[in-house]
Write a protein that holds these residues in place. Sequence first.
Motif, PDB file in Angstrom:
ATOM      1  N   THR A 110       0.839  -1.205   0.000  1.00 47.31           N
ATOM      2  CA  THR A 110       0.000   0.000   0.000  1.00 47.31           C
ATOM      3  C   THR A 110       0.872   1.252   0.000  1.00 47.31           C
ATOM      4  N   SER A 111       1.909   1.246   0.816  1.00 45.33           N
ATOM      5  CA  SER A 111       2.827   2.383   0.877  1.00 45.33           C
ATOM      6  C   SER A 111       3.520   2.604  -0.463  1.00 45.33           C
ATOM      7  N   LEU A 112       3.965   1.529  -1.081  1.00 36.35           N
ATOM      8  CA  LEU A 112       4.622   1.634  -2.382  1.00 36.35           C
ATOM      9  C   LEU A 112       3.661   2.165  -3.439  1.00 36.35           C
ATOM     10  N   GLU A 113       2.437   1.687  -3.443  1.00 34.91           N
ATOM     11  CA  GLU A 113       1.438   2.167  -4.406  1.00 34.91           C
ATOM     12  C   GLU A 113       1.156   3.651  -4.190  1.00 34.91           C
ATOM     13  N   ARG A 114       1.086   4.083  -2.913  1.00 31.75           N
ATOM     14  CA  ARG A 114       0.836   5.484  -2.600  1.00 31.75           C
ATOM     15  C   ARG A 114       1.998   6.347  -3.079  1.00 31.75           C
ATOM     16  N   LEU A 115       3.234   5.882  -2.800  1.00 30.43           N
ATOM     17  CA  LEU A 115       4.409   6.634  -3.240  1.00 30.43           C
ATOM     18  C   LEU A 115       4.495   6.706  -4.762  1.00 30.43           C
ATOM     19  N   THR A 116       4.161   5.618  -5.427  1.00 26.80           N
ATOM     20  CA  THR A 116       4.161   5.601  -6.886  1.00 26.80           C
ATOM     21  C   THR A 116       3.154   6.601  -7.426  1.00 26.80           C
ATOM     22  N   GLN A 117       1.956   6.620  -6.831  1.00 26.00           N
ATOM     23  CA  GLN A 117       0.927   7.554  -7.275  1.00 26.00           C
ATOM     24  C   GLN A 117       1.351   8.996  -7.004  1.00 26.00           C
ATOM     25  N   GLU A 118       1.979   9.240  -5.847  1.00 25.76           N
ATOM     26  CA  GLU A 118       2.467  10.592  -5.541  1.00 25.76           C
ATOM     27  C   GLU A 118       3.527  11.035  -6.553  1.00 25.76           C
ATOM     28  N   LYS A 119       4.397  10.093  -6.943  1.00 27.59           N
ATOM     29  CA  LYS A 119       5.423  10.406  -7.943  1.00 27.59           C
ATOM     30  C   LYS A 119       4.769  10.734  -9.282  1.00 27.59           C
ATOM     31  N   LEU A 120       3.800   9.933  -9.686  1.00 30.86           N
ATOM     32  CA  LEU A 120       3.102  10.205 -10.948  1.00 30.86           C
ATOM     33  C   LEU A 120       2.389  11.553 -10.903  1.00 30.86           C
ATOM     34  N   ASP A 121       1.763  11.854  -9.765  1.00 29.65           N
ATOM     35  CA  ASP A 121       1.079  13.149  -9.616  1.00 29.65           C
ATOM     36  C   ASP A 121       2.075  14.298  -9.702  1.00 29.65           C
ATOM     37  N   ALA A 122       3.250  14.138  -9.055  1.00 31.03           N
ATOM     38  CA  ALA A 122       4.279  15.178  -9.097  1.00 31.03           C
ATOM     39  C   ALA A 122       4.794  15.367 -10.518  1.00 31.03           C
ATOM     40  N   LEU A 123       4.992  14.274 -11.249  1.00 30.44           N
ATOM     41  CA  LEU A 123       5.430  14.371 -12.645  1.00 30.44           C
ATOM     42  C   LEU A 123       4.374  15.066 -13.504  1.00 30.44           C
ATOM     43  N   GLN A 124       3.119  14.727 -13.279  1.00 25.60           N
ATOM     44  CA  GLN A 124       2.037  15.364 -14.035  1.00 25.60           C
ATOM     45  C   GLN A 124       1.991  16.861 -13.741  1.00 25.60           C
ATOM     46  N   GLN A 125       2.139  17.201 -12.474  1.00 25.63           N
ATOM     47  CA  GLN A 125       2.124  18.610 -12.096  1.00 25.63           C
ATOM     48  C   GLN A 125       3.328  19.342 -12.704  1.00 25.63           C
ATOM     49  N   ALA A 126       4.500  18.703 -12.684  1.00 19.18           N
ATOM     50  CA  ALA A 126       5.688  19.315 -13.276  1.00 19.18           C
ATOM     51  C   ALA A 126       5.496  19.515 -14.775  1.00 19.18           C
ATOM     52  N   ASN A 127       4.880  18.553 -15.445  1.00 16.16           N
ATOM     53  CA  ASN A 127       4.595  18.694 -16.881  1.00 16.16           C
ATOM     54  C   ASN A 127       3.629  19.839 -17.136  1.00 16.16           C
ATOM     55  N   THR A 128       2.625  19.958 -16.301  1.00 12.82           N
ATOM     56  CA  THR A 128       1.648  21.036 -16.454  1.00 12.82           C
ATOM     57  C   THR A 128       2.337  22.391 -16.289  1.00 12.82           C
ATOM     58  N   VAL A 129       3.183  22.509 -15.266  1.00 19.29           N
ATOM     59  CA  VAL A 129       3.919  23.758 -15.041  1.00 19.29           C
ATOM     60  C   VAL A 129       4.853  24.044 -16.213  1.00 19.29           C
ATOM     61  N   ARG A 130       5.533  23.016 -16.687  1.00 20.80           N
ATOM     62  CA  ARG A 130       6.453  23.176 -17.825  1.00 20.80           C
ATOM     63  C   ARG A 130       5.712  23.650 -19.067  1.00 20.80           C
ATOM     64  N   HIS A 131       4.566  23.034 -19.348  1.00 14.37           N
ATOM     65  CA  HIS A 131       3.776  23.452 -20.517  1.00 14.37           C
ATOM     66  C   HIS A 131       3.281  24.887 -20.355  1.00 14.37           C
ATOM     67  N   ALA A 132       2.897  25.253 -19.159  1.00 14.76           N
ATOM     68  CA  ALA A 132       2.442  26.624 -18.909  1.00 14.76           C
ATOM     69  C   ALA A 132       3.594  27.606 -19.100  1.00 14.76           C
ATOM     70  N   GLU A 133       4.783  27.255 -18.630  1.00 16.87           N
ATOM     71  CA  GLU A 133       5.949  28.126 -18.815  1.00 16.87           C
ATOM     72  C   GLU A 133       6.305  28.265 -20.283  1.00 16.87           C
ATOM     73  N   ILE A 134       6.248  27.156 -21.005  1.00 23.21           N
ATOM     74  CA  ILE A 134       6.550  27.190 -22.445  1.00 23.21           C
ATOM     75  C   ILE A 134       5.536  28.076 -23.158  1.00 23.21           C
ATOM     76  N   ALA A 135       4.261  27.909 -22.811  1.00 20.77           N
ATOM     77  CA  ALA A 135       3.223  28.744 -23.441  1.00 20.77           C
ATOM     78  C   ALA A 135       3.455  30.217 -23.117  1.00 20.77           C
ATOM     79  N   GLN A 136       3.832  30.506 -21.883  1.00 20.48           N
ATOM     80  CA  GLN A 136       4.096  31.895 -21.488  1.00 20.48           C
ATOM     81  C   GLN A 136       5.304  32.444 -22.249  1.00 20.48           C
TER      82      GLN A 136
END
Length: 106
Positions: free
Chosen positions: A64-90
């Motif tokens: 359960t802990s590993l699955e939670r950490l994996t999901q948190e990592k995926l969420d962080a990567l998604q958020q970083a991609n969103t920020v990166r795309h927003a910066e590129i657009a800006q």
Amino acid sequence: MIQPDDDSLRLALAEVRDLQRTVVVLRSELELSHNERQHAVQDALSFAHSEISQLRDTVAALRTSLERLTQEKLDALQQANTVRHAEIAQLHDTIRALRDTLEARA
């Protein structure tokens, strides 16, 4: 024929009684030993089942802990991609605005 005398008969009967008592004592000791062995086996099985249960619980918690950490990592990567795309657009918008300003001056 030889007739046994009373003393030898008494001795033989006493020996038979002693042997019978010995048999009873040995039988009791054997049963006690068997019961103790059975109890030890039951205790060992109980301990093993308890340990297996604890290990399964630990594995489930770690999974359960590993699955939670994996999901948190995926969420962080998604958020970083969103920020990166927003910066590129800006940056594209800034480049366009600067290009328009330069073209307007020329």
